[in-house]
Design an enzyme around this catalytic site. Structure first.
Site, PDB file in Angstrom:
ATOM      1  N   ASN A  87       0.843  -1.195   0.000  1.00 55.52           N
ATOM      2  CA  ASN A  87       0.000   0.000   0.000  1.00 55.52           C
ATOM      3  C   ASN A  87       0.881   1.248   0.000  1.00 55.52           C
ATOM      4  OD1 ASN A  87      -2.329  -1.593   0.232  1.00 55.52           O
ATOM      5  ND2 ASN A  87      -2.106  -1.709   2.454  1.00 55.52           N
ATOM      6  N   HIS A 100       6.500  -2.107   3.390  1.00 58.18           N
ATOM      7  CA  HIS A 100       6.269  -3.489   3.807  1.00 58.18           C
ATOM      8  C   HIS A 100       5.433  -4.176   2.742  1.00 58.18           C
ATOM      9  CE1 HIS A 100       3.390  -0.695   5.608  1.00 58.18           C
ATOM     10  NE2 HIS A 100       2.464  -1.607   5.388  1.00 58.18           N
TER      11      HIS A 100
END
Ligand code: AMP
Ligand code: ZN
Length: 114
Positions: A87, A100
């Site tokens: 994201n 991440h």
């Protein structure tokens, strides 16, 4: 980055539920799992968003992806399939500003995502 949650995991100030660690990456279980297996793969180096990934980081990001695939094999759902997600910023739903790779597996995924 002293105020970064994931840097605190890298430094050992916070102890995550770690699945894999080497000199470059750390993989741990998400605290709020969205699938039977939900793992986050992070670089040990602080990079805030996908927009900050440079040419020099390409091997590191490649290692993140390969780590996710290795964990999928280890968790037993590589052949059944799984989802990886990164994201980016507000519209992407990013809440922790240290990149991440989400690894989600253990159930069928739907498309389009929410
Ligand atoms: P994102 O919204 O893409 O930035 O993802 C951040 C993820 O970090 C979310 O899925 C959170 O559930 C997860 N998270 C937040 N705090 C922790 C923590 N202390 N340990 C493990 N995962 C966390
Ligand atoms: Zn960080």
């Amino acid at each position: 980055m002293s105020d970064c949650l994931f840097c605190k995991m890298v430094s050992g100030e916070i102890t995550p539920d770690t699945l894999y660690e080497d000199d470059d990456v750390l993989a741990f279980r998400d605290i709020n799992p969205q699938a039977p297996t939900h793992v986050l793969v992070i670089p040990k180096q602080h990079i805030a968003t996908l927009n900050d990934v440079d040419e020099i980081h390409a091997p590191l990001v490649g290692k993140m992806v390969r780590t996710a695939a290795a964990i999928a094999r280890q968790e037993g759902f590589a052949d059944a399939g799984y989802r990886t997600v990164m994201n980016c910023n507000a519209d992407g739903g990013q809440t922790v500003f240290h990149i991440h790779l989400h690894l989600l597996g253990g159930r069928p995924m739907h498309w389009p995502p929410g």
